[in-house]
Design a protein around this motif. Structure first.
Motif, PDB file in Angstrom:
ATOM      1  N   SER A  59      80.066 -18.228  43.386  1.00 18.04           N
ATOM      2  CA  SER A  59      80.681 -17.029  42.856  1.00 18.04           C
ATOM      3  C   SER A  59      81.191 -16.164  44.001  1.00 18.04           C
ATOM      4  N   VAL A  92      90.611 -19.606  45.460  1.00 16.06           N
ATOM      5  CA  VAL A  92      90.460 -20.447  44.272  1.00 16.06           C
ATOM      6  C   VAL A  92      91.265 -21.738  44.414  1.00 16.06           C
ATOM      7  N   GLN A  93      92.492 -21.613  44.918  1.00 11.17           N
ATOM      8  CA  GLN A  93      93.361 -22.793  45.061  1.00 11.17           C
ATOM      9  C   GLN A  93      92.798 -23.771  46.089  1.00 11.17           C
ATOM     10  N   GLY A 152      91.855 -24.999  40.095  1.00 11.46           N
ATOM     11  CA  GLY A 152      92.772 -24.204  40.895  1.00 11.46           C
ATOM     12  C   GLY A 152      94.049 -23.791  40.198  1.00 11.46           C
ATOM     13  N   GLN A 202      91.388 -23.697  36.002  1.00 11.83           N
ATOM     14  CA  GLN A 202      90.877 -25.058  35.879  1.00 11.83           C
ATOM     15  C   GLN A 202      91.440 -25.863  37.041  1.00 11.83           C
ATOM     16  N   GLY A 210      89.811 -24.183  47.112  1.00 14.81           N
ATOM     17  CA  GLY A 210      88.571 -24.803  46.650  1.00 14.81           C
ATOM     18  C   GLY A 210      88.731 -25.612  45.389  1.00 14.81           C
ATOM     19  N   ASN A 211      89.971 -25.667  44.859  1.00 13.83           N
ATOM     20  CA  ASN A 211      90.233 -26.417  43.633  1.00 13.83           C
ATOM     21  C   ASN A 211      89.238 -26.017  42.540  1.00 13.83           C
ATOM     22  N   LYS A 212      89.035 -24.714  42.396  1.00 19.53           N
ATOM     23  CA  LYS A 212      87.916 -24.198  41.605  1.00 19.53           C
ATOM     24  C   LYS A 212      88.248 -24.020  40.127  1.00 19.53           C
ATOM     25  N   THR A 213      87.193 -24.136  39.316  1.00 12.37           N
ATOM     26  CA  THR A 213      87.258 -23.890  37.876  1.00 12.37           C
ATOM     27  C   THR A 213      86.313 -22.729  37.566  1.00 12.37           C
ATOM     28  N   GLY A 214      86.782 -21.796  36.740  1.00 10.27           N
ATOM     29  CA  GLY A 214      85.959 -20.651  36.391  1.00 10.27           C
ATOM     30  C   GLY A 214      86.821 -19.507  35.899  1.00 10.27           C
ATOM     31  N   PRO A 266      82.148 -19.188  38.488  1.00 14.33           N
ATOM     32  CA  PRO A 266      82.434 -20.605  38.198  1.00 14.33           C
ATOM     33  C   PRO A 266      81.652 -21.148  37.012  1.00 14.33           C
ATOM     34  N   GLN A 267      80.670 -20.366  36.523  1.00 15.09           N
ATOM     35  CA  GLN A 267      79.852 -20.813  35.405  1.00 15.09           C
ATOM     36  C   GLN A 267      80.352 -20.276  34.065  1.00 15.09           C
TER      37      GLN A 267
END
Length: 287
Positions: free
Chosen positions: A2, A19-20, A51, A49, A22-26, A138-139
Protein backbone atom coordinates in the motif's frame (compact mmCIF):
# COMPACT_ATOMS: atom_id res chain seq x y z
CA UNK A 1 2.29 -2.87 -1.00
CA UNK A 2 0.00 0.00 0.00
CA UNK A 3 1.02 3.61 -0.49
CA UNK A 4 -0.44 6.64 1.28
CA UNK A 5 0.49 10.28 1.64
CA UNK A 6 -0.23 13.83 0.55
CA UNK A 7 -0.55 15.18 -2.97
CA UNK A 8 1.63 18.14 -1.98
CA UNK A 9 4.51 15.64 -1.60
CA UNK A 10 3.77 13.27 -4.50
CA UNK A 11 2.04 14.48 -7.64
CA UNK A 12 -0.66 12.34 -9.24
CA UNK A 13 1.70 11.71 -12.17
CA UNK A 14 4.34 10.29 -9.81
CA UNK A 15 1.75 8.07 -8.13
CA UNK A 16 0.55 6.80 -11.50
CA UNK A 17 4.17 6.02 -12.43
CA UNK A 18 4.49 3.95 -9.24
CA UNK A 19 1.38 1.96 -10.18
CA UNK A 20 2.45 1.49 -13.81
CA UNK A 21 6.03 0.44 -13.03
CA UNK A 22 4.82 -2.08 -10.47
CA UNK A 23 2.12 -3.39 -12.80
CA UNK A 24 -0.16 -3.06 -9.79
CA UNK A 25 -3.80 -3.98 -9.21
CA UNK A 26 -5.87 -2.17 -6.60
CA UNK A 27 -7.80 1.02 -5.86
CA UNK A 28 -6.29 4.49 -5.61
CA UNK A 29 -8.37 6.86 -3.47
CA UNK A 30 -7.98 10.62 -3.95
CA UNK A 31 -9.45 12.92 -1.31
CA UNK A 32 -9.05 16.62 -2.20
CA UNK A 33 -8.51 19.13 0.56
CA UNK A 34 -11.92 20.54 1.43
CA UNK A 35 -12.82 24.00 0.25
CA UNK A 36 -10.06 24.38 -2.34
CA UNK A 37 -11.99 23.26 -5.42
CA UNK A 38 -15.77 23.03 -5.35
CA UNK A 39 -15.85 21.19 -8.68
CA UNK A 40 -13.61 18.45 -7.26
CA UNK A 41 -14.76 18.22 -3.67
CA UNK A 42 -15.68 14.51 -3.65
CA UNK A 43 -13.40 11.59 -2.88
CA UNK A 44 -12.51 9.64 -6.02
CA UNK A 45 -11.64 5.98 -6.45
CA UNK A 46 -9.57 4.81 -9.41
CA UNK A 47 -9.55 1.07 -10.07
CA UNK A 48 -6.34 -0.34 -11.55
CA UNK A 49 -5.76 -3.77 -13.03
CA UNK A 50 -2.16 -4.66 -13.91
CA UNK A 51 -1.23 -0.97 -14.11
CA UNK A 52 -4.21 -0.01 -16.29
CA UNK A 53 -7.09 2.27 -15.26
CA UNK A 54 -10.38 0.39 -15.49
CA UNK A 55 -12.84 2.80 -13.84
CA UNK A 56 -13.15 6.06 -11.91
CA UNK A 57 -15.94 6.60 -9.39
CA UNK A 58 -16.69 9.22 -6.76
CA UNK A 59 -18.41 8.81 -3.44
CA UNK A 60 -21.29 11.19 -4.10
CA UNK A 61 -22.74 8.81 -6.69
CA UNK A 62 -24.85 5.75 -5.92
CA UNK A 63 -22.55 2.78 -5.53
CA UNK A 64 -22.38 0.37 -8.51
CA UNK A 65 -24.97 2.32 -10.52
CA UNK A 66 -22.91 5.03 -12.19
CA UNK A 67 -22.67 3.40 -15.62
CA UNK A 68 -26.27 2.20 -15.54
CA UNK A 69 -27.51 5.69 -14.69
CA UNK A 70 -25.43 7.21 -17.48
CA UNK A 71 -26.92 4.73 -19.94
CA UNK A 72 -30.45 5.42 -18.72
CA UNK A 73 -29.92 9.19 -19.01
CA UNK A 74 -28.83 8.67 -22.61
CA UNK A 75 -31.90 6.47 -23.13
CA UNK A 76 -29.81 3.45 -24.01
CA UNK A 77 -31.56 1.52 -21.23
CA UNK A 78 -35.10 1.82 -19.91
CA UNK A 79 -35.85 2.40 -16.23
CA UNK A 80 -37.06 -1.19 -15.95
CA UNK A 81 -33.86 -2.55 -17.50
CA UNK A 82 -31.72 -0.40 -15.19
CA UNK A 83 -33.58 -1.62 -12.11
CA UNK A 84 -33.28 -5.24 -13.16
CA UNK A 85 -29.56 -4.97 -13.95
CA UNK A 86 -28.81 -3.11 -10.70
CA UNK A 87 -29.66 -6.26 -8.71
CA UNK A 88 -27.11 -8.28 -10.71
CA UNK A 89 -24.23 -5.79 -10.72
CA UNK A 90 -22.91 -6.69 -7.27
CA UNK A 91 -22.49 -10.33 -8.33
CA UNK A 92 -20.45 -9.60 -11.46
CA UNK A 93 -16.90 -10.89 -11.76
CA UNK A 94 -16.34 -9.25 -15.12
CA UNK A 95 -16.71 -5.64 -16.33
CA UNK A 96 -20.34 -4.53 -16.67
CA UNK A 97 -19.69 -3.34 -20.22
CA UNK A 98 -18.64 -6.82 -21.35
CA UNK A 99 -21.71 -8.29 -19.66
CA UNK A 100 -24.03 -5.80 -21.39
CA UNK A 101 -22.36 -6.22 -24.78
CA UNK A 102 -22.71 -10.01 -24.61
CA UNK A 103 -26.46 -9.52 -24.09
CA UNK A 104 -26.77 -6.96 -26.89
CA UNK A 105 -27.65 -4.21 -24.40
CA UNK A 106 -24.64 -2.05 -25.36
CA UNK A 107 -22.33 -1.70 -28.34
CA UNK A 108 -18.67 -0.73 -28.73
CA UNK A 109 -19.42 2.88 -29.66
CA UNK A 110 -21.62 3.40 -26.59
CA UNK A 111 -19.05 1.85 -24.26
CA UNK A 112 -16.31 4.03 -25.74
CA UNK A 113 -18.37 7.18 -25.12
CA UNK A 114 -19.03 6.06 -21.53
CA UNK A 115 -15.35 5.31 -20.94
CA UNK A 116 -14.24 8.69 -22.29
CA UNK A 117 -16.71 10.46 -20.01
CA UNK A 118 -16.23 8.33 -16.89
CA UNK A 119 -12.49 7.63 -17.05
CA UNK A 120 -10.60 9.89 -19.46
CA UNK A 121 -12.34 13.20 -18.71
CA UNK A 122 -12.53 12.63 -14.95
CA UNK A 123 -8.91 11.48 -14.66
CA UNK A 124 -7.70 14.57 -16.54
CA UNK A 125 -9.60 16.81 -14.11
CA UNK A 126 -7.99 15.05 -11.14
CA UNK A 127 -4.60 16.43 -12.22
CA UNK A 128 -5.86 19.84 -11.12
CA UNK A 129 -5.73 18.63 -7.49
CA UNK A 130 -2.45 19.44 -5.73
CA UNK A 131 -3.60 19.39 -2.11
CA UNK A 132 -5.24 16.46 -0.39
CA UNK A 133 -4.63 12.86 0.59
CA UNK A 134 -4.15 9.71 -1.45
CA UNK A 135 -4.13 6.03 -0.62
CA UNK A 136 -3.40 3.06 -2.85
CA UNK A 137 -4.86 -0.17 -1.51
CA UNK A 138 -3.85 -3.34 -3.40
CA UNK A 139 -6.32 -5.37 -1.33
CA UNK A 140 -9.40 -3.31 -2.19
CA UNK A 141 -12.17 -4.96 -4.19
CA UNK A 142 -12.48 -3.82 -7.79
CA UNK A 143 -15.81 -2.31 -8.85
CA UNK A 144 -16.67 -4.44 -11.88
CA UNK A 145 -20.09 -2.78 -12.01
CA UNK A 146 -18.41 0.49 -13.01
CA UNK A 147 -16.14 -0.95 -15.70
CA UNK A 148 -16.87 -0.65 -19.41
CA UNK A 149 -14.29 -3.28 -20.32
CA UNK A 150 -12.03 -0.62 -21.83
CA UNK A 151 -8.85 0.55 -20.11
CA UNK A 152 -6.06 3.11 -20.22
CA UNK A 153 -2.48 2.72 -19.00
CA UNK A 154 -1.47 4.91 -16.08
CA UNK A 155 1.30 6.31 -18.31
CA UNK A 156 -1.15 7.39 -21.01
CA UNK A 157 -3.50 8.89 -18.41
CA UNK A 158 -0.69 10.93 -16.83
CA UNK A 159 0.43 12.24 -20.21
CA UNK A 160 -3.13 13.29 -21.13
CA UNK A 161 -3.80 14.84 -17.73
CA UNK A 162 -0.61 16.92 -17.73
CA UNK A 163 -1.17 18.04 -21.32
CA UNK A 164 -4.56 19.46 -20.37
CA UNK A 165 -3.34 21.10 -17.17
CA UNK A 166 -3.61 24.89 -17.46
CA UNK A 167 -2.52 26.02 -13.99
CA UNK A 168 0.97 24.69 -13.19
CA UNK A 169 1.46 26.72 -9.99
CA UNK A 170 0.92 23.64 -7.82
CA UNK A 171 3.75 21.80 -9.60
CA UNK A 172 6.19 24.71 -10.06
CA UNK A 173 8.56 23.37 -7.38
CA UNK A 174 8.79 20.03 -9.21
CA UNK A 175 9.72 21.44 -12.64
CA UNK A 176 13.31 20.79 -13.83
CA UNK A 177 15.64 23.82 -13.52
CA UNK A 178 16.43 25.77 -16.73
CA UNK A 179 20.19 25.27 -16.29
CA UNK A 180 19.83 21.47 -16.14
CA UNK A 181 19.72 19.13 -19.12
CA UNK A 182 17.31 16.34 -20.04
CA UNK A 183 18.47 12.83 -20.88
CA UNK A 184 16.56 9.97 -22.46
CA UNK A 185 16.25 6.79 -20.45
CA UNK A 186 16.05 4.74 -23.65
CA UNK A 187 17.32 5.24 -27.19
CA UNK A 188 13.99 3.97 -28.55
CA UNK A 189 10.68 5.73 -28.07
CA UNK A 190 8.08 3.38 -26.51
CA UNK A 191 4.69 2.76 -28.07
CA UNK A 192 3.32 6.07 -26.89
CA UNK A 193 1.96 8.98 -28.93
CA UNK A 194 3.82 12.20 -28.21
CA UNK A 195 2.67 15.52 -29.63
CA UNK A 196 5.05 17.47 -31.90
CA UNK A 197 6.61 19.59 -29.12
CA UNK A 198 7.05 16.60 -26.80
CA UNK A 199 8.78 14.69 -29.59
CA UNK A 200 11.09 17.62 -30.34
CA UNK A 201 12.12 17.90 -26.69
CA UNK A 202 12.60 14.11 -26.40
CA UNK A 203 14.72 14.19 -29.55
CA UNK A 204 17.05 16.78 -27.97
CA UNK A 205 17.14 15.07 -24.57
CA UNK A 206 20.71 13.82 -24.91
CA UNK A 207 22.01 15.20 -21.61
CA UNK A 208 24.24 17.69 -23.41
CA UNK A 209 22.39 21.03 -23.57
CA UNK A 210 20.38 22.85 -20.96
CA UNK A 211 16.62 23.30 -20.92
CA UNK A 212 17.14 27.01 -21.56
CA UNK A 213 19.12 26.23 -24.74
CA UNK A 214 16.55 23.66 -25.87
CA UNK A 215 13.87 26.34 -25.50
CA UNK A 216 15.92 28.81 -27.57
CA UNK A 217 16.61 26.20 -30.27
CA UNK A 218 12.92 25.25 -30.57
CA UNK A 219 11.61 28.80 -30.23
CA UNK A 220 9.61 27.93 -27.11
CA UNK A 221 9.31 29.60 -23.72
CA UNK A 222 11.61 28.10 -21.08
CA UNK A 223 8.63 27.38 -18.82
CA UNK A 224 6.97 25.43 -21.63
CA UNK A 225 10.03 23.20 -22.04
CA UNK A 226 10.17 22.73 -18.25
CA UNK A 227 6.57 21.53 -18.29
CA UNK A 228 7.24 19.16 -21.18
CA UNK A 229 10.32 17.91 -19.35
CA UNK A 230 8.26 17.19 -16.26
CA UNK A 231 5.62 15.38 -18.34
CA UNK A 232 8.18 13.14 -20.01
CA UNK A 233 10.11 12.47 -16.80
CA UNK A 234 6.96 11.67 -14.82
CA UNK A 235 6.08 8.89 -17.27
CA UNK A 236 9.61 7.48 -17.26
CA UNK A 237 10.93 8.64 -20.65
CA UNK A 238 13.67 11.05 -19.55
CA UNK A 239 15.50 12.25 -16.47
CA UNK A 240 16.94 15.58 -15.32
CA UNK A 241 20.76 15.73 -15.26
CA UNK A 242 23.38 18.41 -14.71
CA UNK A 243 25.17 19.75 -17.76
CA UNK A 244 28.80 18.56 -17.81
CA UNK A 245 31.38 21.25 -18.67
CA UNK A 246 32.82 20.64 -22.16
CA UNK A 247 36.14 18.80 -22.10
CA UNK A 248 38.89 19.81 -24.63
CA UNK A 249 39.63 17.13 -27.18
CA UNK A 250 43.05 15.41 -27.40
CA UNK A 251 43.72 17.09 -30.78
CA UNK A 252 43.19 20.54 -29.27
CA UNK A 253 45.46 19.71 -26.34
CA UNK A 254 48.22 18.53 -28.72
CA UNK A 255 47.88 21.65 -30.86
CA UNK A 256 48.11 24.02 -27.90
CA UNK A 257 51.31 26.15 -27.80
CA UNK A 258 54.03 24.85 -25.49
CA UNK A 259 54.71 27.21 -22.58
CA UNK A 260 58.31 28.38 -22.31
CA UNK A 261 59.68 29.61 -18.98
CA UNK A 262 61.30 33.07 -19.03
CA UNK A 263 62.27 35.70 -16.54
CA UNK A 264 65.46 34.34 -15.00
CA UNK A 265 64.26 30.78 -14.72
CA UNK A 266 60.99 31.75 -13.03
CA UNK A 267 58.66 28.97 -14.26
CA UNK A 268 55.63 30.85 -13.04
CA UNK A 269 55.95 33.22 -16.02
CA UNK A 270 55.18 31.53 -19.33
CA UNK A 271 54.98 32.76 -22.88
CA UNK A 272 54.40 30.98 -26.17
CA UNK A 273 57.11 30.09 -28.70
CA UNK A 274 55.49 32.37 -31.27
CA UNK A 275 55.83 35.31 -28.88
CA UNK A 276 59.55 34.58 -28.39
CA UNK A 277 60.07 34.37 -32.15
CA UNK A 278 58.46 37.77 -32.63
CA UNK A 279 60.54 39.22 -29.78
CA UNK A 280 63.80 37.93 -31.30
CA UNK A 281 62.88 39.46 -34.66
CA UNK A 282 62.22 42.81 -33.00
CA UNK A 283 65.58 42.76 -31.16
CA UNK A 284 67.49 41.98 -34.38
CA UNK A 285 65.94 45.00 -36.08
CA UNK A 286 66.88 47.17 -33.13
CA UNK A 287 70.47 45.98 -33.36
Amino acid sequence: MSLAGYLSEYSLAEIFHFVQEGNKTGVLSIEPERGLMRSLSDAYNISFQAGRIMSVTHESGAEHQGLLKMMQQRRWLSAEQTTGLATQVGLLRQPLGIYLKARNLANTEQLTLLFNSQVVATTCKLFEIHHGRFNFNPQASLTYGEMTGLSLTAQEAALLGLRMLKDWSGLSAKLPAPEFALQRLSSKLPNLRLDSQEFQVWNLALGEISIAKIAAQLGLEIEKVQQIGFRLSSIGLIQEVSVEPPQPSIDKLMAAPTPVGVGGGNSSVAVSASFLSSLMGFLKKKG
